[in-house]
Design an enzyme around this catalytic site. Structure first.
Site, PDB file in Angstrom:
ATOM      1  N   SER A 264       0.821  -1.207   0.000  1.00  0.00           N
ATOM      2  CA  SER A 264       0.000   0.000   0.000  1.00  0.00           C
ATOM      3  C   SER A 264       0.863   1.268   0.000  1.00  0.00           C
ATOM      4  O   SER A 264       1.742   1.386  -0.841  1.00  0.00           O
ATOM      5  CB  SER A 264      -0.932  -0.067   1.209  1.00  0.00           C
ATOM      6  OG  SER A 264      -2.077   0.662   0.942  1.00  0.00           O
ATOM      7  N   HIS A 406      -7.641  -5.686  -0.197  1.00  0.00           N
ATOM      8  CA  HIS A 406      -6.411  -4.940   0.035  1.00  0.00           C
ATOM      9  C   HIS A 406      -5.722  -5.496   1.288  1.00  0.00           C
ATOM     10  O   HIS A 406      -6.199  -5.277   2.408  1.00  0.00           O
ATOM     11  CB  HIS A 406      -6.830  -3.479   0.245  1.00  0.00           C
ATOM     12  CG  HIS A 406      -5.704  -2.516   0.347  1.00  0.00           C
ATOM     13  ND1 HIS A 406      -4.932  -2.172  -0.726  1.00  0.00           N
ATOM     14  CD2 HIS A 406      -5.237  -1.791   1.397  1.00  0.00           C
ATOM     15  CE1 HIS A 406      -4.040  -1.271  -0.348  1.00  0.00           C
ATOM     16  NE2 HIS A 406      -4.207  -1.038   0.929  1.00  0.00           N
TER      17      HIS A 406
HETATM   18  C1  GTR Z   1      -5.425   4.478   1.544  1.00  0.00           C
HETATM   19  C2  GTR Z   1      -4.806   5.304   0.447  1.00  0.00           C
HETATM   20  C3  GTR Z   1      -4.054   4.411  -0.479  1.00  0.00           C
HETATM   21  C4  GTR Z   1      -3.173   3.416   0.268  1.00  0.00           C
HETATM   22  C5  GTR Z   1      -3.749   2.963   1.576  1.00  0.00           C
HETATM   23  C6  GTR Z   1      -2.784   2.355   2.580  1.00  0.00           C
HETATM   24  O1  GTR Z   1      -6.251   5.192   2.385  1.00  0.00           O
HETATM   25  O2  GTR Z   1      -5.847   5.962  -0.227  1.00  0.00           O
HETATM   26  O3  GTR Z   1      -3.302   5.192  -1.385  1.00  0.00           O
HETATM   27  O4  GTR Z   1      -1.901   3.885   0.412  1.00  0.00           O
HETATM   28  O5  GTR Z   1      -4.362   3.965   2.276  1.00  0.00           O
HETATM   29  O6  GTR Z   1      -1.603   2.687   2.634  1.00  0.00           O
HETATM   30  O7  GTR Z   1      -3.247   1.526   3.358  1.00  0.00           O
END
Ligand code: GTR
Length: 427
Positions: A264, A406
């Site tokens: 991420s 995710h």
């Molecule tokens: C989210 C963000 C993403 C990603 C994520 C993370 O809120 O929009 O770009 O980086 O966080 O790092 O978990």
């Protein structure tokens, strides 16, 4: 009003009010991805084509690196600093006697102050130097494994009710809370070491005008231009390089076989670390999305506007110019992928992580991989997205999309371990 005119009016009204009131509606409809043309990867700023690895290395690569530095991530201040390394724990039996646990405190000193950064290592027992994964983590080194020998994070931590983190501090109950994301035993069983750093040790992840973390002690405004000052992603990437400064001094590790991996926002940082520091032999991006592996021009899921609005401290000031103006960007993320060549790169997506735009992540890997041909290495051959859980690997470039959300899963680690083993000649 005719029906089409009416719906056009409605759409325009919704878009405008979303912008005015700061709301954001992500596009998840492939048919609504705007038409775009990507900046040419293999054409120099003077218009000449890049036809050899030499011209790529000496001319085009530096041009692209500078664009990312000036317009996206920001520049590391040109200020001198000193590093010292202190092994604070060593030779502690871990992972059922298969590994040893070691901790090293890196101290960065400048005229403005000192910053301690703690690196945790799990090292397979071996009589020769081992390859390793170098990673950042979100909740402190103690969160990645329940081993009681791991020092608790001392720096600012994001509060998290589920993990019992209040008052922005770690505590005993946070040991192993994120262990499910870390296949430590599998890594060790495959003959690789794991190193990890809590990212907040380098730069706490909130917008305080860059007073805390490394930003507070390493700064240089002497050129009077604040717009290209480094953001947090550049700071985290810089921290990974400082860990590498230590790793190259430690005979436990094979310094030519270091993979930098992140998930991420930390995947964005891993990509920037791989781009700026050629000592990383392999770079792995897990679900890094916007500003990471995903093409910005697709505006699918998270966009440049949205990321700049939610996380103003991640990128440099200049990047704000491209909020909702992606077509003006002098780069796109396929160029970031290409900066790894001829070293190895692996990008991974998750089917339900549409916010990170899996197709955009694949396409940038595909377009970026074309540069490997200059080095007589294979590029990805299909522009078509691979099937779920059917990784595609073209010698130094790999990609997969897995089922699920995710996250970092055992499936992801299995692919990284097997790709690393093949890149590092372990099989
Ligand atoms: C989210 C963000 C993403 C990603 C994520 C993370 O809120 O929009 O770009 O980086 O966080 O790092 O978990």
């Amino acid at each position: 009003m005719k029906k089409t005119a009416k719906s056009l009016f409605l759409i325009t009204f919704i878009c405008l009010s979303n912008l005015v009131f700061g709301q954001f509606v992500a596009n998840y409809d492939e048919s609504k991805v705007p038409e775009y043309s990507l900046p040419e990867l293999l054409v120099l700023e003077n218009g000449k084509k890049v036809k050899t690895a030499g011209v790529w290395e000496n001319k085009r690569r530096p041009e692209i690196l500078e664009l990312f530095q000036n317009e996206v991530f920001g520049k590391v201040p040109d200020v001198s600093y000193e590093l010292s390394f202190q092994v604070i724990k060593d030779n502690i039996e871990a992972i059922n006697g298969k590994a040893i646990l070691k901790e090293v405190e890196i101290t960065v000193s400048t005229s403005e102050g000192k910053l301690p950064i703690n690196v945790l290592f799990f090292i397979p027992k071996s009589n020769k130097p081992v390859p390793l994964f170098l990673t950042l983590n979100f909740y402190g080194n103690q969160s990645i494994h329940p081993d009681k020998n791991i020092s608790l994070a001392k720096s600012w931590l994001r509060n998290n009710e589920e993990f019992g983190i209040t008052e922005n501090k770690s505590n005993e109950a946070t040991r192993g809370v994120r262990a499910y994301r870390w296949e430590v035993e599998e890594i060790i069983d495959n003959g690789l070491a794991l190193a990890t750093i809590y990212y907040g040790d380098i730069d706490p992840d909130f917008d305080d005008g860059f007073k805390n973390g490394i930003h507070g002690i390493l700064k240089d405004d002497s050129d009077g231009n604040k717009n290209d000052n480094w953001g947090s992603i550049a700071a985290w990437a810089w921290g990974l390089s400082r860990a590498m400064d230590y790793i190259v001094t430690d005979a436990d590790f094979d310094k030519d076989k270091v993979a930098v991996m992140g998930h991420s926002r930390l995947g964005k940082a891993a990509l920037w670390a791989g781009a700026t520091d050629k000592r990383f032999a392999l770079t792995i991006s897990n679900d890094s999305g916007c500003g990471g592996a995903a093409l910005s021009r697709r505006k699918f899921g998270e966009t440049v506007w949205r990321i700049n609005d939610s996380f103003p401290h991640w990128f440099c000031g200049n990047f704000k110019k491209y909020s909702d103006q992606e077509s003006n960007l002098p780069v796109d993320q396929h160029m970031l992928i290409a900066l790894m060549a001829p070293r190895a790169i692996y990008v991974a997506s998750a089917e339900d992580d549409q916010w990170a735009d899996p197709r955009g992540e694949y396409l940038s890997t595909y377009y970026g991989s074309q540069v490997y041909k200059l080095f007589n290495e294979k590029a990805l051959s299909e522009q078509k997205m691979p099937n779920i859980e059917s990784p595609v690997v073209a010698s130094k470039v790999g990609y997969h999309i897995r089922k699920g959300k995710h996250d970092v899963t055992p499936y992801d680690w299995q692919q990284y371990i097997s790709f690393a083993r093949s890149c590092f000649g372990l099989q």
